[in-house]
Design an enzyme around this catalytic site. Structure first.
Site, short mmCIF file in Angstrom:
data_model
loop_
_atom_site.label_atom_id
_atom_site.label_comp_id
_atom_site.label_asym_id
_atom_site.label_seq_id
_atom_site.Cartn_x
_atom_site.Cartn_y
_atom_site.Cartn_z
N LYS A 16 38.62 -50.17 35.90
CA LYS A 16 37.44 -50.56 35.11
C LYS A 16 36.86 -51.90 35.55
CE LYS A 16 40.10 -52.51 31.22
NZ LYS A 16 41.41 -52.47 31.94
N ARG A 91 40.29 -54.96 22.37
CA ARG A 91 41.58 -54.33 22.66
C ARG A 91 42.27 -53.81 21.40
NH1 ARG A 91 43.44 -55.02 27.91
NH2 ARG A 91 42.43 -56.66 29.12
N ARG A 130 48.38 -54.00 43.38
CA ARG A 130 47.57 -55.19 43.16
C ARG A 130 48.43 -56.45 43.17
NH1 ARG A 130 44.38 -55.62 37.57
NH2 ARG A 130 46.48 -56.00 36.77
N ARG A 136 49.60 -61.54 42.07
CA ARG A 136 49.45 -61.74 40.63
C ARG A 136 50.82 -61.77 39.96
NH1 ARG A 136 44.55 -59.53 38.40
NH2 ARG A 136 45.67 -59.32 36.43
N ARG A 147 52.22 -53.99 28.58
CA ARG A 147 50.77 -53.82 28.44
C ARG A 147 50.41 -52.38 28.09
NH1 ARG A 147 49.04 -57.08 33.82
NH2 ARG A 147 49.01 -59.20 32.97
#
Length: 215
Positions: A16, A91, A130, A136, A147
C-alpha cells in the site's frame, strides 16, 4: 478546485505504501504516511520521535491521541488542500471515527478507500525482504507477527466498516506493482472527486520490479 482524497488500507507488506506513492505522483497530492512521519521524527530526535520509537520497535500501535493529532495537523497543511493519499491511518475504530470527524469538519469526504488484500505468509515474506534491503530494525519476524495480530484484531474491523458503507475497493495485492496500479487508476477514474493524472515520471510504466514492494 477538484480534489481527490484517498485512503489505503491493508496489512504490512501488502504494497500500500508503494502504491500510495504512485497515486501521489500521478495525481499531484501528498502521500500522508504515519509510518514515514514517525520515522522522520525519530531520525530528527524530536520529542515525538523519542515517544514513539520504543513503540514502533515493539510492533505496537502508537497511542491514538498522538496519531490523531499528527494526522489532524498534517491534513490542515496547504499542500493537502487539493487532496491526499492517507496511509497508515486509521488503524482502529477510534481512529476511524476521528478521521470521519476531521473530514466532516473540513468538508472533505473520502473519494476512494483502497483495500490491499494479502495473506499473512506473503506479507511476512515481503517484510523480511524489506528488512534485508532497507536495514529496517523494526521489521523483525517477532515484530511482524505482532503487527499482523494487531491488524487482524483492530484494523480488519475498520476495513469491514468501509465495506459496509459501500466505499471499499478490494485489490488483489499479490500481483505486480504495475497490475495493481492499473486497477487503482481504473477505480479512481470512477470516483466522484477524480483528478486527471499528471506526469508520474514513468511510475505507471512498470519500471520497478514486478515484486510488489511493501510500505
Amino acid at each position: 478546485m477538484t480534489t481527490i482524497n484517498v485512503l489505503v488500507l491493508g496489512p504490512q507488506g501488502s504494497g500500500k505504501g508503494t502504491q500510495a506513492t504512485r497515486i501521489s505522483a500521478a495525481h499531484g497530492v501528498p502521500h500522508v504516511s504515519t509510518g514515514d512521519m514517525f520515522r522522520a521524527a525519530i531520525a530528527d530526535g524530536t520529542e515525538l520521535g523519542r515517544q514513539v520509537e520504543p513503540i514502533l520497535v515493539s510492533g505496537e500501535l502508537v497511542p491514538d491521541e498522538l496519531t490523531i493529532a499528527l494526522i489532524r495537523d498534517r491534513l490542515a497543511k496547504d499542500d493537502a488542500a487539493g487532496g491526499f493519499v492517507l496511509d497508515g491511518f486509521p488503524r482502529n475504530a477510534v481512529q476511524a471515527e476521528a478521521l470521519d470527524e476531521m473530514l466532516r469538519a473540513i468538508g472533505r469526504p473520502l473519494d476512494a478507500v483502497l483495500f490491499f488484500q494479502l495473506d499473512d505468509e506473503t506479507a511476512t515474506r515481503r517484510v523480511g525482504s524489506r528488512a534485508h534491503e532497507e536495514g529496517r530494525s523494526d521489521d523483525t519476524p517477532e515484530v511482524m507477527a505482532r503487527r499482523l495480530a494487531i491488524y487482524h484484531e483492530q484494523t480488519e474491523p475498520v476495513v469491514e466498516r468501509y465495506r459496509a458503507a459501500g466505499t471499499l475497493h478490494t485489490l488483489n495485492a499479490g500481483r505486480s506493482v504495475a497490475d495493481v496500479f492499473a486497477e487503482i487508476e481504473t477505480a479512481l477514474a470512477t470516483s466522484p472527486g477524480q483528478l486527471p493524472a499528471v506526469d508520474d515520471g514513468g511510475l505507471s510504466g512498470g519500471s520497478r520490479s514486478s515484486r510488489e514492494a511493501s510500505p
